[in-house]
Structure formats: structure tokens, C-alpha cells
Design an enzyme around this catalytic site. Structure first.
Site, PDB file in Angstrom:
ATOM      1  N   PRO A 102      26.914 -26.502   7.444  1.00 42.73           N
ATOM      2  CA  PRO A 102      25.979 -25.395   7.698  1.00 42.73           C
ATOM      3  C   PRO A 102      25.988 -24.426   6.523  1.00 42.73           C
ATOM      4  O   PRO A 102      27.033 -23.912   6.145  1.00 42.73           O
ATOM      5  CB  PRO A 102      26.516 -24.754   8.976  1.00 42.73           C
ATOM      6  CG  PRO A 102      27.959 -25.151   9.022  1.00 42.73           C
ATOM      7  CD  PRO A 102      28.063 -26.478   8.350  1.00 42.73           C
ATOM      8  N   LEU A 103      24.806 -24.182   5.940  1.00 44.65           N
ATOM      9  CA  LEU A 103      24.708 -23.434   4.686  1.00 44.65           C
ATOM     10  C   LEU A 103      23.690 -22.308   4.812  1.00 44.65           C
ATOM     11  O   LEU A 103      22.480 -22.556   4.882  1.00 44.65           O
ATOM     12  CB  LEU A 103      24.287 -24.374   3.551  1.00 44.65           C
ATOM     13  CG  LEU A 103      25.208 -25.573   3.310  1.00 44.65           C
ATOM     14  CD1 LEU A 103      24.501 -26.628   2.463  1.00 44.65           C
ATOM     15  CD2 LEU A 103      26.494 -25.120   2.634  1.00 44.65           C
ATOM     16  N   TYR A 134      34.038 -14.800  11.333  1.00 44.81           N
ATOM     17  CA  TYR A 134      32.955 -14.308  12.180  1.00 44.81           C
ATOM     18  C   TYR A 134      33.438 -14.131  13.634  1.00 44.81           C
ATOM     19  O   TYR A 134      34.616 -14.229  13.917  1.00 44.81           O
ATOM     20  CB  TYR A 134      31.738 -15.227  12.046  1.00 44.81           C
ATOM     21  CG  TYR A 134      31.203 -15.236  10.630  1.00 44.81           C
ATOM     22  CD1 TYR A 134      30.628 -14.092  10.071  1.00 44.81           C
ATOM     23  CD2 TYR A 134      31.322 -16.354   9.812  1.00 44.81           C
ATOM     24  CE1 TYR A 134      30.176 -14.064   8.763  1.00 44.81           C
ATOM     25  CE2 TYR A 134      30.868 -16.347   8.505  1.00 44.81           C
ATOM     26  CZ  TYR A 134      30.303 -15.193   7.983  1.00 44.81           C
ATOM     27  OH  TYR A 134      29.866 -15.170   6.673  1.00 44.81           O
ATOM     28  N   GLY A 171      29.052 -29.136   1.332  1.00 49.44           N
ATOM     29  CA  GLY A 171      28.175 -27.993   1.165  1.00 49.44           C
ATOM     30  C   GLY A 171      27.420 -28.000  -0.144  1.00 49.44           C
ATOM     31  O   GLY A 171      26.243 -28.345  -0.209  1.00 49.44           O
ATOM     32  N   ARG A 195      33.337 -25.270  14.973  1.00 46.40           N
ATOM     33  CA  ARG A 195      33.958 -25.172  13.647  1.00 46.40           C
ATOM     34  C   ARG A 195      35.088 -24.150  13.696  1.00 46.40           C
ATOM     35  O   ARG A 195      34.911 -23.041  14.217  1.00 46.40           O
ATOM     36  CB  ARG A 195      32.923 -24.755  12.607  1.00 46.40           C
ATOM     37  CG  ARG A 195      33.413 -24.955  11.174  1.00 46.40           C
ATOM     38  CD  ARG A 195      32.368 -24.565  10.158  1.00 46.40           C
ATOM     39  NE  ARG A 195      32.564 -25.289   8.909  1.00 46.40           N
ATOM     40  CZ  ARG A 195      32.246 -24.834   7.719  1.00 46.40           C
ATOM     41  NH1 ARG A 195      31.704 -23.635   7.587  1.00 46.40           N
ATOM     42  NH2 ARG A 195      32.436 -25.557   6.637  1.00 46.40           N
TER      43      ARG A 195
END
Length: 357
Positions: free
Chosen positions: A23-24, A179, A316, A226
């Protein structure tokens, strides 16, 4: 011997190879979070990956971390993502959506609610980028009440249902990199003395409850998470190895009955005891990512899978620069170099204009 180019089952889907697009965040959505035609083309180009994990997407406005980050809250968001998933599926690809709440890694100017939220009223360590690209000190977040925590879990569930309705093959919860979910795991960002803090079991509780609720809503076989245990990113420090291990092992054991599609773990050494023990405890396939300091090469990815250290490897920077990365690696073809200056931006430059072979 299993290779990087063999198929593998992750939950309800079969990947055609074991190369996963990480995920980018690329900040190319509309300002209101709606995916546009630029995102459609970007993800369509990369459908040769075994799995695409689409960029971190906010499940509620208070979870927004950057301007032009996509959301999955409104009918417009869902319709925009449906164009993305249709395009990827038409090319024979598979795609998950990463649902990401920034927690304290945000600002009132981004959340538009007059506050940001976190487990505890402790500001993040780094400046936050707001309008005009200006960086300002991280604000002190509102410490959520237990009722508010339950409401946030509901927001994640609603977003996950929308993701499936938009055609995604599944959902990944972003529990890494400092996060919101990671902020509950970390003793540095979570100093609560109630059921969500204090002991390793309590630090794992929010993530456990969240996984249970989302798995109940969409099915565990369509759900991944993740994690970055002990990676100490954006102030979510986990400096006591024993506490860290106890926290994440408790989490892994608790989610095993949900039969998750996968664990996605960030660690520079996929073979280490913590990563492999979490894999076994969760009884789930493992996707590994070697982190920000190691650019994953073809040789490294191949060796991880060949050694049996993971079912798949997420990539990535190489995936940014090489839409046809799976073909290039499989056939030994040269790679494009990443232009770091165009990673974030508004248009196609550095996003949809990297050449294919």
C-alpha cells in the site's frame, strides 16, 4: 521448491504469483477523497502483481492523514473505487483495500472536526503537513472514551463493507507504522489505565476487537492486517522486547479463530523468531515487507519465498517505478529507476507514465 512466481491461496482468493504491491500513499485522489481516473489507470497498469494492496484509505474524516488521500465513506468514494476494481479485475488482477486511520498523525485542518483522536492525549513527534504544503507542530489529540472507541470500530466496519461493495477482493487493516491501531499497541502512545492499556493483553485489545468486528462483517477470509512490531515508527515506540512480544503474540493467538487471509508484517528480517512465531500463532499466511531502509530486490524477494519465510513478499518502491514488475522479475528484464521527486503529487508524472517493456 516453491518460487516467487508460483500461485498461492490467501483466504478466498488465489494469487497468480507471490509479488504483492505494498500500500503506497501517492496523494492523487480528489480533495474530497474520491478516487479518479488517474487512480484507475495507475492500479490497472499494476494488475500483473499477484495482489495489489491499494493505498491507505480513511474510514472516517477524523482518520484522514493527508490532503488528496482517498476515502471509503461516501457513495462517491465507493463509485470511484468500483472503477478501480473493475479495471484491475478486467486485467486478471486481485486487489485489496488498506483501511487506514491516522489517529494522532493528523491535524484539525485535515479532520475538519475541530479535533484529532488517539488512545491517549499525547502528540506525535513529527510536524504535520497541512494546506499549501506547510508543516506545523503535531497537535495534542483527544483521548477517546470507551464509547468513542466502539464508535470508531463501527466506522471501520462500515468502511470495510463499502470496500467489498466497491468490488475489492478484501480489506487490509493498517496496524503498522505509527498510525491509529499501532498507537494502541505502543506504550509510548497509549498510557491508558483502562481495558485498552497497561498490560500487554490490554494493549492488544483494540486491534483484537476490531479484527473480530470486521471479520464478522465481511468474513475473515477477506481480511488481512499489517503490523510492524518493534519497528518504532512515528513515535509509536515499542522498546521493551518482552512487552512487545507478549502484546503481539496475544493479538496473534486471539485472531487465529477468524482464519484471516493473511498477516502482513514489516520487519527487516522475515526469518526472525518474532515474525515466524506470530505467523504460527495467527495460523495465517504471511506477507512480509522488509521496511523503509531496505529496497526489496528481485533476489531478496525470491530468497524469502524459497526459504519458506513467507508465502508472499510486498514491494513498494520497485512497484512504483515498474508497473510490469512481475514480468520483469520473472523474465530477468531491466528495471526503471524510481524518481523520488514525483512520488507525491497531483498528476500522471511519476504515477502512470513509467514505461513498460
Amino acid at each position: 521448491m516453491t518460487t516467487l512466481y508460483d500461485p498461492v491461496e490467501l483466504g478466498s482468493i488465489t494469487l497468480k504469483n507471490r509479488i504483492v504491491m505494498a500500500p503506497l500513499t501517492r496523494t492523487r485522489a480528489e480533495l474530497d477523497g474520491t478516487p479518479n481516473d488517474l487512480l484507475v489507470e495507475h492500479y490497472r497498469q499494476r494488475a500483473g502483481m499477484g495482489l495489489i494492496i491499494a493505498e491507505g484509505t480513511w474510514p472516517v474524516m477524523e482518520g484522514r492523514t493527508w490532503f488528496k488521500q482517498p476515502g471509503i465513506v461516501t457513495d462517491e468514494h465507493e463509485a470511484g473505487w468500483r472503477k478501480v476494481t473493475d479495471a484491475v479485475h478486467a486485467e486478471g488482477g486481485k486487489i485489496y483495500l488498506q483501511i487506514m486511520h491516522g489517529g494522532r498523525i493528523s491535524h484539525e485542518e485535515l479532520s475538519l472536526t475541530g479535533r484529532i483522536v488517539a488512545p491517549s492525549a499525547i502528540a506525535g513527534p513529527n510536524p504535520i503537513r497541512v494546506s499549501g504544503g506547510k508543516k506545523v507542530p503535531a497537535p495534542v489529540p483527544h483521548a477517546l472514551t470507551t464509547d468513542e472507541i466502539s464508535a470508531v470500530i463501527g466506522d471501520f466496519v462500515a468502511a470495510s463493507r463499502r470496500a467489498i461493495s466497491a468490488g475489492f477482493d478484501g480489506v487490509e487493516l493498517h496496524g503498522a507504522n505509527g498510525y491509529f491501531i499501532n498507537q494502541f499497541f505502543s506504550p509510548a502512545s497509549n498510557t491508558r489505565d483502562d481495558a485498552y492499556g497497561g498490560t500487554p493483553e490490554n494493549h492488544a485489545r483494540f486491534a483484537e476487537e476490531l479484527v473480530a468486528a470486521v471479520a464478522d462483517a465481511i468474513g475473515g477470509d477477506k481480511l488481512g492486517i499489517r503490523l510492524s512490531p518493534g519497528e518504532n515508527i512515528q513515535g509509536a515506540d515499542e522498546l521493551d522486547p518482552e512487552f512487545t512480544r507478549a502484546t503481539y503474540m496475544h493479538f496473534a493467538r486471539s485472531v487465529a479463530p477468524h482464519h484471516l487471509a493473511y498477516l502482513h508484517i514489516v520487519n527487516p528480517d522475515p526469518s526472525c523468531a518474532l515474525v515466524q512465531d506470530l505467523r504460527e500463532a495467527a495460523s495465517a499466511p504471511l506477507i512480509v515487507n522488509t521496511g523503509f531502509d531496505i529496497v526489496t530486490s528481485k533476489e531478496l524477494a525470491e530468497s524469502i519465498v524459497a526459504a519458506g519465510h513467507a508465502e508472499a513478499v510486498s514491494v513498494g518502491r520497485r512497484a512504483m517505478a515498474n508497473p510490469d514488475l512481475a514480468r520483469r522479475w520473472r523474465e530477468g528484464l531491466p528495471e526503471n529507476e524510481l524518481n523520488q521527486a514525483t512520488v507525491y503529487g497531483d498528476g500522471p508524472e511519476g504515477y502512470t507514465d513509467y514505461p513498460l517493456v
